[in-house]
Design a protein around this motif. Structure first.
Motif, PDB file in Angstrom:
ATOM      1  N   THR A 269      75.726  94.271  43.883  1.00 52.03           N
ATOM      2  CA  THR A 269      76.180  95.486  44.423  1.00 52.03           C
ATOM      3  C   THR A 269      77.503  95.260  44.143  1.00 52.03           C
ATOM      4  OG1 THR A 269      74.729  95.515  46.395  1.00 52.03           O
ATOM      5  CG2 THR A 269      76.969  96.489  46.767  1.00 52.03           C
ATOM      6  N   ASN A 270      78.234  94.250  43.878  1.00 54.04           N
ATOM      7  CA  ASN A 270      79.907  94.312  43.310  1.00 54.04           C
ATOM      8  C   ASN A 270      79.862  95.226  42.175  1.00 54.04           C
ATOM      9  OD1 ASN A 270      81.356  92.478  45.442  1.00 54.04           O
ATOM     10  ND2 ASN A 270      79.617  91.105  44.775  1.00 54.04           N
TER      11      ASN A 270
ATOM     12  N   THR B 252      74.632 103.228  37.697  1.00 58.30           N
ATOM     13  CA  THR B 252      75.872 103.481  36.989  1.00 58.30           C
ATOM     14  C   THR B 252      76.716 102.074  37.434  1.00 58.30           C
ATOM     15  OG1 THR B 252      76.149 105.863  37.328  1.00 58.30           O
ATOM     16  CG2 THR B 252      77.990 104.731  36.967  1.00 58.30           C
ATOM     17  N   PHE B 253      77.141 101.449  36.505  1.00 58.88           N
ATOM     18  CA  PHE B 253      77.895 100.061  36.767  1.00 58.88           C
ATOM     19  C   PHE B 253      79.499 100.217  36.494  1.00 58.88           C
ATOM     20  CE2 PHE B 253      73.724  99.091  35.302  1.00 58.88           C
ATOM     21  CZ  PHE B 253      73.160  98.460  36.191  1.00 58.88           C
TER      22      PHE B 253
ATOM     23  N   GLY C 152      86.275  96.766  44.189  1.00 68.03           N
ATOM     24  CA  GLY C 152      87.665  96.500  44.898  1.00 68.03           C
ATOM     25  C   GLY C 152      88.314  94.864  44.013  1.00 68.03           C
ATOM     26  N   LEU C 153      87.520  94.245  43.383  1.00 65.64           N
ATOM     27  CA  LEU C 153      87.982  93.061  42.774  1.00 65.64           C
ATOM     28  C   LEU C 153      88.890  93.198  41.690  1.00 65.64           C
ATOM     29  CD1 LEU C 153      84.717  90.950  42.795  1.00 65.64           C
ATOM     30  CD2 LEU C 153      86.507  90.866  44.471  1.00 65.64           C
ATOM     31  N   MET C 154      88.567  94.547  40.935  1.00 64.24           N
ATOM     32  CA  MET C 154      89.625  94.912  39.844  1.00 64.24           C
ATOM     33  C   MET C 154      89.759  93.862  38.729  1.00 64.24           C
ATOM     34  SD  MET C 154      90.302  97.857  40.980  1.00 64.24           S
ATOM     35  CE  MET C 154      91.808  98.057  39.736  1.00 64.24           C
TER      36      MET C 154
ATOM     37  N   ALA D   1      84.478  85.506  45.127  1.00 63.19           N
ATOM     38  CA  ALA D   1      83.737  86.505  45.445  1.00 63.19           C
ATOM     39  C   ALA D   1      82.293  86.194  45.230  1.00 63.19           C
ATOM     40  CB  ALA D   1      83.770  87.790  44.904  1.00 63.19           C
ATOM     41  N   PHE D   2      81.971  85.189  44.143  1.00 67.38           N
ATOM     42  CA  PHE D   2      80.719  84.889  43.517  1.00 67.38           C
ATOM     43  C   PHE D   2      80.376  83.541  43.728  1.00 67.38           C
ATOM     44  CE2 PHE D   2      82.995  88.009  40.616  1.00 67.38           C
ATOM     45  CZ  PHE D   2      82.414  89.158  40.928  1.00 67.38           C
TER      46      PHE D   2
END
Length: 271
Positions: free
Chosen positions: A265-266, A131-132, A138-140, A216-217
């Motif tokens: 995982t994000n 499920t994605f 948390g990055l919204m 984050a990436f």
């Protein structure tokens, strides 16, 4: 022969629904793609600098660290992610401009074919689809409300996919069939990445670790500033042809499975 057309053929229901062993499935697909020239990965030119040491060693060590099934399921996870991402984007009214819809519809069709192929190749060993969460948990992220965010993530997913396939190629080195098809998917992912980067008014290739994605990436481009290839530091050899930036653009670095999993995982919901 048009590689995009061949990948379209991989969605052929007769092939995908055939009941056979893993090897039999691969042999069926061999007949579809036998006229494709095998793309090559320059193992001898793998990065050897300290900055890229982890990624480079993953290529050489992959054959001893992961089975073919592990690598194919790793690839399948990425293809599941991309397939869902593009399907959801195309199903969101008003997100993708009309001028760009045909491009993403074609990319989406390719991702469908990649998933179907890997599921068929793995048979009962194929993992279930996760499920994605494309907000990045948390990055919204406003992924399906903001087209620029959608484009940025598309670029990130495609660039990650290219480097991920390269990083695990060593694990398939003793299976010519699987290596052939992994490299065929790898080359199409590279075409996707180049296309999306240009749609974002960027160059079709990566320059060092430069990127315009959320912080984050940053791992997506880690190690891409490497200038040592085959034990030779090329940084000072091409001053009239792009210098250091030009060198980093001329070679792509592999990503480890660990790094790719951390990026993915994000967007994967865990219970």
């Amino acid at each position: 022969m048009n590689l995009l057309k061949i990948l379209d053929n991989l969605s052929n229901d007769e092939l995908l629904n055939a009941k056979s062993s893993r090897r039999g499935s691969i042999n069926q697909f061999k007949n579809v793609g036998k006229n494709i020239a095998l793309a090559s990965i320059p193992f001898g030119l793998a990065a050897t600098s300290n900055k890229a040491k982890a990624a480079t060693s993953s290529m050489a060590a992959a054959a001893f660290q992961a089975s073919s099934t592990d690598v194919l399921n790793f690839a399948l996870t990425l293809e599941y992610l991309e397939r869902n991402f593009y399907r959801m984007g195309l199903d969101t009214d008003g997100l993708i401009p009309d001028a760009d819809k045909d491009i993403f519809a074609q990319i989406s069709k390719h991702e469908d074919a990649h998933v179907d192929f890997l599921v068929t190749a793995l048979g009962d060993a194929a993992i279930d689809e996760p499920t994605f969460d494309f907000t990045g948990k948390g990055l919204m992220l406003d992924t399906f409300q903001n087209y620029q965010t959608f484009l940025a993530l598309s670029q990130g997913f495609e660039d990650t996919g290219v480097r991920a396939y390269k990083g695990q190629a060593g694990a398939l080195a003793n299976d010519n069939d699987l290596l052939t098809y992994a490299l065929q998917i790898h080359s199409i992912e590279a075409r996707h990445a180049s296309q999306v980067r240009r749609m974002r008014d960027e160059k079709g290739w990566i320059t060092g670790t430069q990127n315009t994605l959320p912080g984050a990436f940053s791992a997506i481009y880690g190690g891409e500033d490497n200038t040592v290839q085959g034990g030779v530091d090329l940084a000072g050899l091409f001053g009239d042809f792009g210098g250091v930036d030009g060198v980093t653009e001329a070679f792509d670095e592999p990503l480890t499975m660990e790094t790719v999993n951390a990026i993915a995982t994000n967007f994967i919901v865990t219970e």
